[in-house]
Scaffold this motif. Structure first.
Motif, PDB file in Angstrom:
ATOM      1  N   VAL A  16       0.864  -1.175   0.000  1.00 46.65           N
ATOM      2  CA  VAL A  16       0.000   0.000   0.000  1.00 46.65           C
ATOM      3  C   VAL A  16       0.909   1.236   0.000  1.00 46.65           C
ATOM      4  CG1 VAL A  16      -1.751   1.275   1.289  1.00 46.65           C
ATOM      5  CG2 VAL A  16      -1.855  -1.223   1.181  1.00 46.65           C
ATOM      6  N   ALA A  17       0.646   2.150  -0.914  1.00 43.26           N
ATOM      7  CA  ALA A  17       1.469   3.353  -1.062  1.00 43.26           C
ATOM      8  C   ALA A  17       1.146   4.368   0.036  1.00 43.26           C
ATOM      9  CB  ALA A  17       1.242   3.977  -2.437  1.00 43.26           C
ATOM     10  N   ASP A  18       2.156   5.152   0.405  1.00 42.45           N
ATOM     11  CA  ASP A  18       2.001   6.193   1.427  1.00 42.45           C
ATOM     12  C   ASP A  18       1.389   7.453   0.828  1.00 42.45           C
ATOM     13  OD1 ASP A  18       3.270   4.607   3.394  1.00 42.45           O
ATOM     14  OD2 ASP A  18       5.248   5.272   2.711  1.00 42.45           O
ATOM     15  N   ALA A  19       0.604   8.144   1.641  1.00 45.39           N
ATOM     16  CA  ALA A  19       0.015   9.418   1.220  1.00 45.39           C
ATOM     17  C   ALA A  19       1.115  10.435   0.932  1.00 45.39           C
ATOM     18  CB  ALA A  19      -0.920   9.943   2.301  1.00 45.39           C
ATOM     19  N   VAL A  20       0.823  11.344   0.030  1.00 38.93           N
ATOM     20  CA  VAL A  20       1.735  12.440  -0.292  1.00 38.93           C
ATOM     21  C   VAL A  20       1.384  13.593   0.660  1.00 38.93           C
ATOM     22  CG1 VAL A  20       2.373  14.111  -2.064  1.00 38.93           C
ATOM     23  CG2 VAL A  20       1.932  11.728  -2.707  1.00 38.93           C
ATOM     24  N   ALA A  47       0.936   4.167 -12.136  1.00 35.60           N
ATOM     25  CA  ALA A  47       0.948   4.509 -10.709  1.00 35.60           C
ATOM     26  C   ALA A  47       2.392   4.497 -10.209  1.00 35.60           C
ATOM     27  CB  ALA A  47       0.109   3.494  -9.929  1.00 35.60           C
ATOM     28  N   ALA A  48       2.682   5.377  -9.238  1.00 35.15           N
ATOM     29  CA  ALA A  48       4.043   5.489  -8.710  1.00 35.15           C
ATOM     30  C   ALA A  48       4.628   4.140  -8.265  1.00 35.15           C
ATOM     31  CB  ALA A  48       4.091   6.520  -7.580  1.00 35.15           C
ATOM     32  N   PRO A  49       3.860   3.242  -7.618  1.00 37.47           N
ATOM     33  CA  PRO A  49       4.446   1.951  -7.241  1.00 37.47           C
ATOM     34  C   PRO A  49       4.994   1.155  -8.441  1.00 37.47           C
ATOM     35  CG  PRO A  49       2.419   2.310  -6.027  1.00 37.47           C
ATOM     36  CD  PRO A  49       2.510   3.412  -7.059  1.00 37.47           C
ATOM     37  N   GLN A  50       4.452   1.403  -9.638  1.00 40.05           N
ATOM     38  CA  GLN A  50       4.923   0.685 -10.820  1.00 40.05           C
ATOM     39  C   GLN A  50       6.329   1.116 -11.247  1.00 40.05           C
ATOM     40  OE1 GLN A  50       1.007   1.451 -13.021  1.00 40.05           O
ATOM     41  NE2 GLN A  50       1.779  -0.430 -13.957  1.00 40.05           N
ATOM     42  N   VAL A  51       6.773   2.278 -10.766  1.00 36.74           N
ATOM     43  CA  VAL A  51       8.147   2.710 -11.031  1.00 36.74           C
ATOM     44  C   VAL A  51       8.969   2.659  -9.740  1.00 36.74           C
ATOM     45  CG1 VAL A  51       7.647   4.035 -13.126  1.00 36.74           C
ATOM     46  CG2 VAL A  51       7.542   5.184 -10.894  1.00 36.74           C
ATOM     47  N   GLY A  54       6.800   4.276  -3.582  1.00 36.28           N
ATOM     48  CA  GLY A  54       5.644   3.951  -2.737  1.00 36.28           C
ATOM     49  C   GLY A  54       4.860   5.162  -2.298  1.00 36.28           C
ATOM     50  N   ARG A  55       4.427   5.982  -3.237  1.00 33.67           N
ATOM     51  CA  ARG A  55       3.642   7.190  -2.955  1.00 33.67           C
ATOM     52  C   ARG A  55       2.306   7.132  -3.692  1.00 33.67           C
ATOM     53  NH1 ARG A  55       5.076  10.139   1.316  1.00 33.67           N
ATOM     54  NH2 ARG A  55       7.307  10.449   1.402  1.00 33.67           N
ATOM     55  N   ARG A  56       1.300   7.813  -3.141  1.00 34.94           N
ATOM     56  CA  ARG A  56      -0.036   7.823  -3.742  1.00 34.94           C
ATOM     57  C   ARG A  56      -0.089   8.873  -4.847  1.00 34.94           C
ATOM     58  NH1 ARG A  56      -2.939   4.181  -1.125  1.00 34.94           N
ATOM     59  NH2 ARG A  56      -4.930   4.748  -2.064  1.00 34.94           N
ATOM     60  N   LEU A  57       0.424   8.486  -5.994  1.00 34.18           N
ATOM     61  CA  LEU A  57       0.457   9.341  -7.189  1.00 34.18           C
ATOM     62  C   LEU A  57       0.150   8.471  -8.395  1.00 34.18           C
ATOM     63  CD1 LEU A  57       1.201  11.747  -9.062  1.00 34.18           C
ATOM     64  CD2 LEU A  57       3.607  11.097  -8.751  1.00 34.18           C
ATOM     65  N   ILE A  58      -0.800   8.929  -9.213  1.00 34.87           N
ATOM     66  CA  ILE A  58      -1.087   8.260 -10.487  1.00 34.87           C
ATOM     67  C   ILE A  58      -1.103   9.305 -11.588  1.00 34.87           C
ATOM     68  CG2 ILE A  58      -2.407   6.385  -9.415  1.00 34.87           C
ATOM     69  CD1 ILE A  58      -5.004   7.755 -10.422  1.00 34.87           C
ATOM     70  N   LEU A 141      -2.272   1.746  -6.008  1.00 33.23           N
ATOM     71  CA  LEU A 141      -1.858   2.434  -4.782  1.00 33.23           C
ATOM     72  C   LEU A 141      -2.210   1.619  -3.543  1.00 33.23           C
ATOM     73  CD1 LEU A 141      -2.926   6.084  -5.671  1.00 33.23           C
ATOM     74  CD2 LEU A 141      -0.737   4.937  -6.114  1.00 33.23           C
ATOM     75  N   ASP A 142      -3.173   0.710  -3.696  1.00 33.61           N
ATOM     76  CA  ASP A 142      -3.593  -0.151  -2.596  1.00 33.61           C
ATOM     77  C   ASP A 142      -2.992  -1.551  -2.699  1.00 33.61           C
ATOM     78  OD1 ASP A 142      -5.139   1.891  -1.464  1.00 33.61           O
ATOM     79  OD2 ASP A 142      -6.815   1.438  -2.802  1.00 33.61           O
ATOM     80  N   GLY A 143      -1.991  -1.709  -3.579  1.00 33.41           N
ATOM     81  CA  GLY A 143      -1.317  -2.996  -3.715  1.00 33.41           C
ATOM     82  C   GLY A 143      -2.136  -4.048  -4.439  1.00 33.41           C
ATOM     83  N   LYS A 144      -3.078  -3.595  -5.259  1.00 25.99           N
ATOM     84  CA  LYS A 144      -3.958  -4.520  -5.968  1.00 25.99           C
ATOM     85  C   LYS A 144      -3.722  -4.419  -7.476  1.00 25.99           C
ATOM     86  CE  LYS A 144      -8.701  -6.087  -5.848  1.00 25.99           C
ATOM     87  NZ  LYS A 144      -9.968  -6.009  -5.153  1.00 25.99           N
ATOM     88  N   LEU A 145      -3.657  -5.575  -8.142  1.00 31.17           N
ATOM     89  CA  LEU A 145      -3.467  -5.646  -9.585  1.00 31.17           C
ATOM     90  C   LEU A 145      -4.765  -6.110 -10.242  1.00 31.17           C
ATOM     91  CD1 LEU A 145      -0.031  -7.475  -9.555  1.00 31.17           C
ATOM     92  CD2 LEU A 145      -0.422  -5.031  -9.842  1.00 31.17           C
ATOM     93  N   PHE A 146      -4.928  -5.815 -11.532  1.00 35.29           N
ATOM     94  CA  PHE A 146      -6.174  -6.222 -12.196  1.00 35.29           C
ATOM     95  C   PHE A 146      -6.345  -7.731 -12.199  1.00 35.29           C
ATOM     96  CE2 PHE A 146      -3.637  -6.848 -16.027  1.00 35.29           C
ATOM     97  CZ  PHE A 146      -4.328  -7.788 -16.773  1.00 35.29           C
ATOM     98  N   ILE A 147      -5.246  -8.475 -12.160  1.00 36.80           N
ATOM     99  CA  ILE A 147      -5.371  -9.942 -12.146  1.00 36.80           C
ATOM    100  C   ILE A 147      -5.934 -10.457 -10.818  1.00 36.80           C
ATOM    101  CG2 ILE A 147      -3.617 -10.330 -13.923  1.00 36.80           C
ATOM    102  CD1 ILE A 147      -1.678 -11.151 -11.627  1.00 36.80           C
ATOM    103  N   ASP A 148      -5.919  -9.611  -9.779  1.00 36.79           N
ATOM    104  CA  ASP A 148      -6.504 -10.010  -8.496  1.00 36.79           C
ATOM    105  C   ASP A 148      -8.025 -10.168  -8.607  1.00 36.79           C
ATOM    106  OD1 ASP A 148      -3.994 -10.010  -7.308  1.00 36.79           O
ATOM    107  OD2 ASP A 148      -4.167  -7.939  -6.618  1.00 36.79           O
TER     108      ASP A 148
END
Length: 174
Positions: A16-20, A47-51, A54-58, A141-148
């Motif tokens: 889960v990404a951290d708030a900015v 989304a930032a986690p993809q790079v 761990g921040r809440r940025l898309i 940002l919540d650690g969830k992927l579409f495959i989930d």
């Protein structure tokens, strides 16, 4: 600056990404880098986690028509505040799960609140592809992927394909 995109499975994609806390020049530069990376991929959201951040940025831009004016959006701390009862099914893909697509059902319309690159609060209702994309990116940002959203067997099959792809890519770099 283009950034490398993490490929599933990677533990950073499940966190889960951290708030900015506030918008800095560094975060605005990250948003610009993410847009450049997304357009180059090519994709419609990132989304930032993809790079690996761990921040809440898309970032997203769902304008696909030839010759149409692009509409790049950077959303800090985006939150879905309302969604329709009506549902839509879209074939989704993901830059962190290359060349894999599957139908995912989500609310057809969502209202999202976020902070823009200037620190101003924003609120907008999205439908169609925009609604699907913004929900997909907020899931990251919540650690969830579409495959989930898929059945376990299909998810395992896709994960095995991605492990194989990552091995092949590592061999090419070596």
């Amino acid at each position: 600056m283009k950034r490398p995109i993490l490929i599933h499975p990677d533990p950073r994609l499940k966190k889960v990404a951290d708030a900015v806390p506030d918008i800095s020049d560094e975060l605005r530069a990250l948003a610009d880098d993410m847009l450049e990376t997304m357009y180059a991929a090519p994709g419609i959201g990132l989304a930032a986690p993809q790079v690996g951040i761990g921040r809440r940025l898309i970032v997203l831009d769902c304008i696909k028509e030839e010759g149409a004016e692009p509409r790049p959006l950077a959303m800090f701390n985006p939150v879905v505040v309302a969604c329709s009862d009506e549902r839509n099914v879209y074939e989704e893909g993901c830059l962190s799960i290359p060349e894999i697509y599957a139908d995912v059902e989500r609310p057809a319309e969502v209202t999202v609140e976020w902070v823009d690159r200037d620190g101003a609060a924003q609120r907008e209702t999205f439908d169609g592809l925009w609604a699907t994309c913004v929900q997909h990116e907020i899931d990251h940002l919540d650690g969830k992927l579409f495959i989930d959203y898929l059945r376990p067997l299909k998810r395992q099959m896709i994960t095995r394909k991605m492990v194989k792809l990552k091995r092949e890519l590592a061999r090419e770099k070596a």
